[in-house]
Scaffold this active site. Sequence first.
Site, mmCIF file in Angstrom:
data_model
loop_
_atom_site.group_PDB
_atom_site.id
_atom_site.type_symbol
_atom_site.label_atom_id
_atom_site.label_comp_id
_atom_site.label_asym_id
_atom_site.label_seq_id
_atom_site.Cartn_x
_atom_site.Cartn_y
_atom_site.Cartn_z
ATOM 1 N N GLU A 1 -14.155 11.163 13.713
ATOM 2 C CA GLU A 1 -13.861 11.800 12.173
ATOM 3 C C GLU A 1 -15.282 11.883 11.842
ATOM 4 O O GLU A 1 -15.949 10.485 11.875
ATOM 5 C CB GLU A 1 -12.832 10.965 11.658
ATOM 6 C CG GLU A 1 -12.734 11.446 10.073
ATOM 7 C CD GLU A 1 -12.347 12.958 10.013
ATOM 8 O OE1 GLU A 1 -11.420 13.344 10.485
ATOM 9 O OE2 GLU A 1 -13.166 13.673 9.569
ATOM 10 N N THR B 1 -12.919 5.093 15.163
ATOM 11 C CA THR B 1 -14.231 4.992 15.930
ATOM 12 C C THR B 1 -14.041 3.685 16.914
ATOM 13 O O THR B 1 -13.806 2.691 16.577
ATOM 14 C CB THR B 1 -15.223 4.761 14.859
ATOM 15 O OG1 THR B 1 -15.309 5.627 13.771
ATOM 16 C CG2 THR B 1 -16.698 4.602 15.764
ATOM 17 N N LYS C 1 -23.242 3.726 -1.989
ATOM 18 C CA LYS C 1 -23.907 5.262 -2.594
ATOM 19 C C LYS C 1 -22.867 5.730 -3.857
ATOM 20 O O LYS C 1 -21.715 4.804 -4.134
ATOM 21 C CB LYS C 1 -23.582 6.113 -1.410
ATOM 22 C CG LYS C 1 -22.217 6.525 -0.897
ATOM 23 C CD LYS C 1 -22.213 7.371 0.063
ATOM 24 C CE LYS C 1 -20.878 8.149 0.596
ATOM 25 N NZ LYS C 1 -21.047 8.976 1.581
ATOM 26 N N LYS D 1 -19.431 10.227 18.255
ATOM 27 C CA LYS D 1 -19.378 9.476 17.036
ATOM 28 C C LYS D 1 -20.287 8.303 16.880
ATOM 29 O O LYS D 1 -21.167 8.464 15.677
ATOM 30 C CB LYS D 1 -17.886 8.985 16.958
ATOM 31 C CG LYS D 1 -17.737 8.124 15.588
ATOM 32 C CD LYS D 1 -17.677 8.953 14.289
ATOM 33 C CE LYS D 1 -17.759 8.224 13.141
ATOM 34 N NZ LYS D 1 -16.452 8.126 12.548
ATOM 35 N N GLY E 1 -34.824 4.517 0.325
ATOM 36 C CA GLY E 1 -34.157 3.727 -0.486
ATOM 37 C C GLY E 1 -34.116 2.055 -0.197
ATOM 38 O O GLY E 1 -35.147 1.722 0.488
ATOM 39 N N GLU F 1 -17.549 9.296 2.738
ATOM 40 C CA GLU F 1 -16.873 8.684 1.433
ATOM 41 C C GLU F 1 -17.616 9.468 0.366
ATOM 42 O O GLU F 1 -18.828 9.551 0.498
ATOM 43 C CB GLU F 1 -17.071 7.218 1.258
ATOM 44 C CG GLU F 1 -16.194 6.441 2.269
ATOM 45 C CD GLU F 1 -16.229 4.932 1.935
ATOM 46 O OE1 GLU F 1 -16.525 4.456 1.157
ATOM 47 O OE2 GLU F 1 -16.217 4.227 3.080
ATOM 48 N N LYS G 1 0.959 -1.259 0.146
ATOM 49 C CA LYS G 1 0.107 -0.016 -0.018
ATOM 50 C C LYS G 1 0.849 1.453 -0.092
ATOM 51 O O LYS G 1 0.530 2.297 -0.943
ATOM 52 C CB LYS G 1 -0.871 -0.177 1.317
ATOM 53 C CG LYS G 1 -1.938 1.069 1.017
ATOM 54 C CD LYS G 1 -2.586 1.239 2.584
ATOM 55 C CE LYS G 1 -4.081 0.539 2.807
ATOM 56 N NZ LYS G 1 -4.454 0.917 4.262
ATOM 57 N N GLY H 1 -25.705 1.693 3.907
ATOM 58 C CA GLY H 1 -24.596 0.600 3.776
ATOM 59 C C GLY H 1 -23.369 1.363 4.047
ATOM 60 O O GLY H 1 -23.653 2.369 4.874
ATOM 61 N N CYS I 1 -19.439 2.589 7.794
ATOM 62 C CA CYS I 1 -19.514 3.055 9.175
ATOM 63 C C CYS I 1 -20.888 2.825 9.920
ATOM 64 O O CYS I 1 -21.194 2.392 10.955
ATOM 65 C CB CYS I 1 -19.384 4.558 9.112
ATOM 66 S SG CYS I 1 -17.607 5.055 8.883
HETATM 67 C C1 UDX Z 1 -21.008 8.121 7.269
HETATM 68 C C2 UDX Z 1 -21.358 9.342 8.165
HETATM 69 O O1 UDX Z 1 -22.100 10.027 7.267
HETATM 70 C C3 UDX Z 1 -20.018 10.080 8.487
HETATM 71 O O2 UDX Z 1 -20.316 11.314 9.043
HETATM 72 C C4 UDX Z 1 -19.152 9.046 9.042
HETATM 73 O O3 UDX Z 1 -17.612 9.776 9.353
HETATM 74 C C5 UDX Z 1 -18.935 7.872 8.253
HETATM 75 O O4 UDX Z 1 -20.039 7.318 8.236
HETATM 76 P P1 UDX Z 1 -20.496 7.112 4.939
HETATM 77 O O5 UDX Z 1 -20.325 5.937 5.285
HETATM 78 O O6 UDX Z 1 -19.553 7.782 3.924
HETATM 79 O O7 UDX Z 1 -20.528 8.280 6.270
HETATM 80 O O8 UDX Z 1 -21.788 7.343 4.067
HETATM 81 P P2 UDX Z 1 -23.300 8.331 4.031
HETATM 82 O O9 UDX Z 1 -23.231 9.375 3.136
HETATM 83 O O10 UDX Z 1 -23.380 8.533 5.603
HETATM 84 O O11 UDX Z 1 -24.207 7.482 3.715
HETATM 85 C C6 UDX Z 1 -24.637 6.251 4.402
HETATM 86 C C7 UDX Z 1 -25.498 5.167 3.577
HETATM 87 O O12 UDX Z 1 -26.950 5.642 3.671
HETATM 88 C C8 UDX Z 1 -25.395 5.309 2.157
HETATM 89 O O13 UDX Z 1 -25.552 3.617 1.744
HETATM 90 C C9 UDX Z 1 -26.419 6.147 1.705
HETATM 91 O O14 UDX Z 1 -26.865 5.526 0.300
HETATM 92 C C10 UDX Z 1 -27.601 5.823 2.414
HETATM 93 N N1 UDX Z 1 -28.052 7.254 2.613
HETATM 94 C C11 UDX Z 1 -28.089 8.159 2.957
HETATM 95 C C12 UDX Z 1 -29.698 6.688 2.436
HETATM 96 O O15 UDX Z 1 -30.017 5.642 2.119
HETATM 97 N N2 UDX Z 1 -30.583 8.045 2.502
HETATM 98 C C13 UDX Z 1 -30.204 9.230 2.898
HETATM 99 O O16 UDX Z 1 -30.874 10.176 2.860
HETATM 100 C C14 UDX Z 1 -28.840 9.326 3.121
#
Ligand code: UDX
Length: 451
Positions: free
Chosen positions: A162, A129, A335, A218, A268, A166, A40, A272, A275
């Site tokens: 944090e 976390t 996403k 968190k 939806g 993503e 890496k 997923g 986190c």
């Molecule tokens: C998340 C947190 O948002 C972030 O603050 C933390 O640091 C890490 O975890 P992330 O995992 O990148 O971030 O994705 P996020 O944008 O939160 O979306 C999580 C999931 O929820 C995705 O599958 C997304 O498609 C879904 N989602 C999000 C929905 O189904 N509906 C929504 O309205 C928003």
Amino acid sequence: MTKAIKQVSLVGLGFVGLTTAAFFASRGISVTGIDIDAEKIQKIRKASLPFYEENLEPLLKKTIQTGFLRLTTAYDPAIAETDMTMIAVGTPSDAQGQIDLKYIKTAAHSIGQVLKQKEGWHLVIVKSTVIPGTTRKVVGKIISEESGKVIGRDFGLCSNPEFLREGSALKDTMNPDRVVIGEYDDKSGRMLKAFYETIYSEQTKILRHDLETAEMVKYVANSFLALKISFANEIANICEQIPGMDVCEVMKGVTSDFRINPNFFGAGLGFGGSCLPKDVSALLKFAKEQGYSAPLLHGILQVNNHQPQHVVKIVETVLGGLQDKKIAILGLAFKKNTDDMREAPSIQLVKQLHEKGASQIFVTDPKAEKEAKRIFHNTVNYGSVEECLSEAAACILVTDWPEYTNISPKTLQSLMVEPRLLLDGRRIFDPSSYDRSVTYRGIGLSDTSKL
Ligand code: UDX
């Protein structure tokens, strides 16, 4: 008076670690990134990202070229030569939903060994976390035992969770809603706050808590986001049963209340990623260990796990069975703007479709196809959007990639076969643009053909 923090070492160059390292380096901080994975490190040295994240690669390249970001597999002298070390290693879940601390413990041991030889105060920050109590009782304790030094006197300790997402990691890191600091002692908190004040604008909110509160913030933030999504999905499933009802319209009315923020109410196929599912499970497990059953947290996961099944049921009903029907899945990543498929709803969707007898599943994704092949192997077929849609009886839109938004009703009409079901799992299409040649169904929208 201890000197200001100018040199930082960062352990664990995953998603959070690498983004943070590149950002600090871009602000003129001298950063040494440490990762035990030599392959890496080789890759990152060539400014090549081990994952897909928009805009990060150019910054990585620039910070490596200017010399502000250095990369190594060795803890020593990287840690000895810096003022502060951040731990950003992964904390995956085990089968029971409990977080696995093996990487955190290894990092703490290695940091302790270097600090044993180091003269002067050093600040250690846990960015990973972790369940409340871990920074103090695991990280602090291991470093103390390994180095023979006293926390709060010889070295400082903070938790600093944090919140970056993503797909917008760099933007979130550059403009955070807030910086959360958990401090073992006043000096540690003051030093970390002063560090952030040098790289962020005056407007950035910096909150200081004790260690455990910051760790909890968190989990609670991610659980609340997950709660909003599961709530929206539950309401969507109810709306589908009421003639003429649309969850999007309902939520417009609901979120016009100043107390209810409209974000993260997008219904939806469920949430997923690396986190949200993991953090809700870990908090639930933690609550149970404390003797509290946490039914609401349990419900968040239950609704989420059910959502792909719900979609499969709609497809099965409209198609009158799944055998010998070609089904197209658009979008596999959890996403848009990422190639990450960890806990992606598409995985459960494919599993459920197979269980219900579907044998012709065609999948596509602009970025996640490589990852999908690692997960699905040859149990599904891979192709372009057109190849997937051609002769398909159903199309399930899973990920709202921008490239899918302009798939026209005409395209579906000409490529697909009866009943041409379009299941809009993200509500990105306009239902009114479909005539009866395409069977449009949207999550949270009642079946208009029954009106
Ligand atoms: C998340 C947190 O948002 C972030 O603050 C933390 O640091 C890490 O975890 P992330 O995992 O990148 O971030 O994705 P996020 O944008 O939160 O979306 C999580 C999931 O929820 C995705 O599958 C997304 O498609 C879904 N989602 C999000 C929905 O189904 N509906 C929504 O309205 C928003």
